[in-house]
Design a protein around this motif. Structure first.
Motif, PDB file in Angstrom:
ATOM      1  N   ARG A   1       0.808  -1.207   0.000  1.00 59.84           N
ATOM      2  CA  ARG A   1       0.000   0.000   0.000  1.00 59.84           C
ATOM      3  C   ARG A   1       0.847   1.265   0.000  1.00 59.84           C
ATOM      4  O   ARG A   1       0.378   2.333  -0.352  1.00 59.84           O
ATOM      5  CB  ARG A   1      -0.914   0.027   1.232  1.00 59.84           C
ATOM      6  CG  ARG A   1      -1.904  -1.113   1.294  1.00 59.84           C
ATOM      7  CD  ARG A   1      -2.803  -0.993   2.490  1.00 59.84           C
ATOM      8  NE  ARG A   1      -2.024  -0.778   3.701  1.00 59.84           N
ATOM      9  CZ  ARG A   1      -2.562  -0.776   4.907  1.00 59.84           C
ATOM     10  NH1 ARG A   1      -3.846  -0.941   5.047  1.00 59.84           N
ATOM     11  NH2 ARG A   1      -1.815  -0.585   5.977  1.00 59.84           N
TER      12      ARG A   1
ATOM     13  N   LYS B   1     -11.683   3.528   1.929  1.00 58.86           N
ATOM     14  CA  LYS B   1     -10.331   3.361   2.462  1.00 58.86           C
ATOM     15  C   LYS B   1     -10.060   4.349   3.591  1.00 58.86           C
ATOM     16  O   LYS B   1      -9.401   4.006   4.584  1.00 58.86           O
ATOM     17  CB  LYS B   1      -9.303   3.543   1.343  1.00 58.86           C
ATOM     18  CG  LYS B   1      -9.309   2.427   0.311  1.00 58.86           C
ATOM     19  CD  LYS B   1      -8.291   2.696  -0.791  1.00 58.86           C
ATOM     20  CE  LYS B   1      -8.263   1.568  -1.812  1.00 58.86           C
ATOM     21  NZ  LYS B   1      -7.311   1.848  -2.911  1.00 58.86           N
TER      22      LYS B   1
ATOM     23  N   GLU C   1      -1.646   6.833   3.525  1.00 59.05           N
ATOM     24  CA  GLU C   1      -2.955   6.295   3.847  1.00 59.05           C
ATOM     25  C   GLU C   1      -4.032   7.281   3.415  1.00 59.05           C
ATOM     26  O   GLU C   1      -3.905   8.485   3.665  1.00 59.05           O
ATOM     27  CB  GLU C   1      -3.063   6.059   5.362  1.00 59.05           C
ATOM     28  CG  GLU C   1      -2.251   4.886   5.875  1.00 59.05           C
ATOM     29  CD  GLU C   1      -2.948   3.565   5.643  1.00 59.05           C
ATOM     30  OE1 GLU C   1      -4.028   3.581   5.014  1.00 59.05           O
ATOM     31  OE2 GLU C   1      -2.422   2.540   6.074  1.00 59.05           O
TER      32      GLU C   1
ATOM     33  N   SER D   1     -10.618  -5.193  -1.208  1.00 58.76           N
ATOM     34  CA  SER D   1     -11.585  -4.609  -2.138  1.00 58.76           C
ATOM     35  C   SER D   1     -11.937  -5.608  -3.234  1.00 58.76           C
ATOM     36  O   SER D   1     -11.057  -6.222  -3.830  1.00 58.76           O
ATOM     37  CB  SER D   1     -11.006  -3.335  -2.759  1.00 58.76           C
ATOM     38  OG  SER D   1     -11.892  -2.807  -3.720  1.00 58.76           O
TER      39      SER D   1
ATOM     40  N   PHE E   1      -7.502  -4.158   4.479  1.00 54.42           N
ATOM     41  CA  PHE E   1      -8.593  -3.596   3.679  1.00 54.42           C
ATOM     42  C   PHE E   1      -8.612  -4.371   2.368  1.00 54.42           C
ATOM     43  O   PHE E   1      -7.663  -4.308   1.593  1.00 54.42           O
ATOM     44  CB  PHE E   1      -8.369  -2.103   3.428  1.00 54.42           C
ATOM     45  CG  PHE E   1      -9.439  -1.474   2.570  1.00 54.42           C
ATOM     46  CD1 PHE E   1     -10.574  -0.917   3.141  1.00 54.42           C
ATOM     47  CD2 PHE E   1      -9.323  -1.460   1.179  1.00 54.42           C
ATOM     48  CE1 PHE E   1     -11.569  -0.337   2.344  1.00 54.42           C
ATOM     49  CE2 PHE E   1     -10.313  -0.887   0.381  1.00 54.42           C
ATOM     50  CZ  PHE E   1     -11.429  -0.332   0.974  1.00 54.42           C
TER      51      PHE E   1
END
Length: 471
Positions: free
Chosen positions: A133, A182, A137, A197, A195
């Motif tokens: 990621r 998110k 954030e 998706s 997380f």
């Protein structure tokens, strides 16, 4: 996500003790057997950690371990050895075992060593998530809140963040539903969890059930090993179900059961997996109307819409556009390496006057395109798409530039002028229709009231490409 631990231990009392002690909300323990098929079971079960007695290890010793280590997600291998010989322990470690424990140790010591290996596995998973990621954030402050509509909306979002209840995000295409999901996850107590998706519209129907709920080995042709589903991967975190309105009816029943009981049964499996997960769904469809027409389950709609948030479209918060333009200009300045100061006053006014059928996504695309085309330090009208150069209320703007003066106008015959003006009007109309439909020619043809083939012919004559209008 759930950590799956496989046990294949000769001492049944130690195996029972470990199975009980290792069980935790984020740990699922499975017992493998018979001894001859331990490696095969481990290979196809999708486990994260295997604890196996040395007596069950096939000879040559490196065969089974090497096979496991070659898996895309190779498990942590812990060997329980009946001898305290350091030389034999070293041989197992050289073969690829991560931990070798002497079975003569106390049960507590063995458990503590295995628990330490589990914690290392957790940290390994966290590091992989962080690396994937990146360090940025999503956060609610990413959403510009100059307008009253967005201020009220973000206040509603802040109220629901601490909850674990399902959320249904609604809004037009391109308003930023996934980014908001998110941000909610990142600022919630679940932020340390994953997380995950899933886009319902992008997944083939025959694979969607497996993608969501997982499958056991042999559940269907090609299922050669256990595969975790998205819900299991999202354990202790958040799962985002995008385009939920496209979910097939037969899977809606299974999703409703998950939301009611928070447990799943993988495809082809018998065992129930208990989960701790928050569900955020999103759609640009009117699910209430779809439920009334029987195209979407009413009970699932009511369960998903416990908390419903509707993101305002960009045309209803045009006060936000100047700030958004500055932000995206700064973003793309670093991304594409262009020293561009910003937009001219006229170009910025054109952006603020546009209705933005593609919302924030379309705005970002227009800004990036303009910055790529710009040859100066400031973006002007010439860098904006043709859709920003026309206004149906001003007939003079329909005229090509070479006809704006009296001499230019009279240098052509009336039929020639009529044709050029008609071309300009057609271009402006079709650009807006294609922008509204995201480049979908069939839908644009229906709006225009002409045949699809006729629209293609006009687009070819006017130099319009559907790819330029896709969001």
């Amino acid at each position: 996500m759930l950590i799956r631990v496989g046990l294949a231990i000769k001492d049944t009392r130690l195996q029972s003790y470990l199975a009980k002690k290792l069980s935790a909300p984020d740990v699922r323990v499975e017992v493998f057997g018979p001894p001859r098929s331990v490696w095969q079971n481990a290979l196809h079960s999708g486990i994260d950690v295997i604890v196996i007695s040395e007596a069950f290890v096939l000879r040559p010793v490196d065969n089974g371990i090497a096979i496991l280590n070659e898996l895309p997600e190779s498990p942590t291998t812990i060997i329980i050895h009946g001898s305290p010989s350091l030389e034999e322990h070293a041989q197992l470690a050289a073969a690829g075992a991560d931990v070798v424990l002497y079975s003569g140790l106390s049960k507590t010591s063995i458990y503590e060593a295995i628990d330490s290996a589990l914690e290392s596995r957790r940290q390994f998973i966290q590091r992989k998530r962080f690396d994937r990621r990146g360090i940025v954030e999503p956060k609610l402050s990413d959403f510009v809140m100059e307008s009253q509509a967005m201020q009220v909306f973000i206040e509603e979002v802040n109220q629901v963040i601490p909850s674990d209840s399902p959320i249904l995000l609604t809004g037009e295409t391109g308003v930023g539903k996934e980014h908001l999901a998110k941000a909610i996850h990142a600022q919630s107590p679940r932020s340390i969890g994953p997380f995950i998706s899933i886009n319902m519209a992008a997944m083939p129907e025959n694979l969607l059930e497996s993608e969501l709920f997982g499958h056991e080995q042999g559940a269907f042709t090609g299922a050669v090993r256990y595969r975790r589903g998205a819900f299991e991967l999202a354990h202790s975190g958040t799962i985002f179900l995008d385009e939920i309105g496209e979910m097939p009816l037969h899977l809606q029943t299974k999703l409703l059961r998950v939301l009611q009981d928070y447990e799943v049964k993988p495809l082809g499996g018998e065992n129930i997996i208990e989960l701790d997960v928050r569900v955020i769904a999103a759609t640009n469809r009117d699910l209430e109307a779809a439920a009334a027409q029987g195209a979407f389950r009413q009970d699932l709609y009511y369960r998903l819409s416990v908390l419903m948030l509707t993101i305002p479209p960009l045309r209803h918060r045009k006060e936000d556009i100047p700030t958004m333009v500055r932000r995206f200009t700064t973003l793309f300045r670093y991304k594409i390496g262009r020293e561009i100061s910003g937009f001219s006053e006229r170009a910025l006014n054109a952006l603020c006057s546009y209705d933005w059928p593609g919302n924030v996504r379309e705005l970002m695309n227009v800004i990036e395109r303009a910055m790529l085309l710009c040859r100066n330090h400031e973006i002007g009208m010439t860098e904006l798409p043709n859709v920003f150069h026309g206004d149906a209320a001003d007939i003079g703007k329909f005229l090509p530039e070479n006809l704006l003066g009296t001499d230019g106008l009279l240098s052509k015959t009336l039929p020639e002028v009529q044709q050029e003006v008609l071309d300009q009007v057609e271009r402006m109309y079709l650009e807006r229709a294609l922008s509204k439909t995201g480049g979908r020619v069939n839908q644009a043809a229906r709006i225009a009231g002409i045949h699809t083939r006729g629209l293609y012919n006009k687009m070819k004559r006017l130099g319009l490409r559907k790819e330029d209008f896709k969001p």
